[in-house]
Design an enzyme around this catalytic site. Sequence first.
Site, PDB file in Angstrom:
ATOM      1  NE  ARG A   9      -0.752   0.095   4.998  1.00 12.89           N
ATOM      2  CZ  ARG A   9      -0.959   1.216   5.675  1.00 12.89           C
ATOM      3  NH1 ARG A   9      -1.749   2.150   5.149  1.00 12.89           N
ATOM      4  NH2 ARG A   9      -0.409   1.423   6.850  1.00 12.89           N
ATOM      5  CG  ASN A  19       5.640  -1.274   0.247  1.00 16.90           C
ATOM      6  OD1 ASN A  19       6.227  -2.172   0.818  1.00 16.90           O
ATOM      7  ND2 ASN A  19       4.480  -0.799   0.669  1.00 16.90           N
ATOM      8  CD  GLN A 109       3.891  -9.813   5.777  1.00 20.19           C
ATOM      9  OE1 GLN A 109       2.961  -9.018   5.725  1.00 20.19           O
ATOM     10  NE2 GLN A 109       4.390 -10.248   6.912  1.00 20.19           N
ATOM     11  NE  ARG A 164      24.051 -18.434  31.342  1.00 17.89           N
ATOM     12  CZ  ARG A 164      23.211 -17.447  31.096  1.00 17.89           C
ATOM     13  NH1 ARG A 164      22.962 -17.108  29.849  1.00 17.89           N
ATOM     14  NH2 ARG A 164      22.618 -16.797  32.064  1.00 17.89           N
TER      15      ARG A 164
END
Length: 394
Positions: A9, A19, A109, A164
């Site tokens: 858009r 974009n 996307q 860890r």
Amino acid sequence: MNIAFIPVRGGSKSIPLKNIKPICGKPLVYWTVKAACQCKYIDVVYIATDSEKIKETVEAFKCGEEAENFSKAQVIGRSAESASDTASTEFAMLEFAANYEFDNIVLVQATSPMLTAADLDGGFELFNTDGTDSVLSVVRQYRFLWDKDKNGNVNPSNYDVFHRPRRQEFDGYLMENGAFYISSKADLIKYQNRVSGNIKAYEMCEDSAFEIDELSDWIIIEALMRKSGVAKEQGVAEEKKSIPDIKMFLTDCDGCLTDGGMYYSENGDELKKFNTRDGMGFALLRAKGIITGIVTSESVDLNRRRAEKLKLDILESGCKDKVAAVKRLCEQYGVEMENVAYVGDDINDMEVIKMVGYGCAPADAMPQVRAVADYVTKAKGGEGVIREVVEMLV
């Protein structure tokens, strides 16, 4: 039919018209449209936009010098409602599904320019496995996560704080990176969601964890694109390395001088297709006093005859170690490695491409080869690759 749907858009608030804002020398949307068009499992790539500027930009891809790379692309409109600040991506997908016929859809996307055609190929191959209804792209992260309880205390949620783990012993966790989502049209409509049912995850490279939302993301991703070779792979001009003084020009044969095809006559004779423009390229190099040659792992008479016709100085045939061969040739002719140009298309050319002063690859070379090349041609193997590189050199 498989289609890609790329909603873009014009009303972005954080970065206006982001974009089509240039990143690594191309509009942002260029990268994902091209990746989708190059995916072998996608039939049509729909770019849905409410912006005339975005439409004109994408249409220009189809008319420019890379037109053949965008032959699958179709720009379509979208309603103002689906392009509003509050509309969900699912709303745009469902609006599209109501008006177009297809079997499966991959939502891509535009804010994920690290996406490649190979990623989309892998996503569809996973989608086509038994028992899979949807696929989404993820990255594996190696961070230690903590949750806060109602008393304000925190506790580790994905590891034992008293043991860890080292990174190589830690599986980490999968994070959605927003690059692509694959689903069937039937499930999209049924569940009103981009993924549903049995969902599988396709792992992309860790650098693809970033999406472009703010200007700071832009800076990071542009740097990552340069580092990873994504931009270089597309032959973007700003990524071209300055050309050293070339004194020796070497090339692989199949996949560079030829299209890599193996042709046989009815009598079983092997045939190859060479390009006459490359012959002129070698003539231009000779006129400049540049040493020319072929370095190939094959040992066939066709290559010898072509080398003789081209009046090349060198034919290294049956070469199993191209690095050693090029080093020996440099010593023999008294040429420094930085003054050598080399063209190659496959993994046995990679180390030479990285070693010489100017390493090049055809447009259809293996992706990992294109990624390490200083220059990637617009031409494919056998379509004038050598002539294009020579034009750069002389």
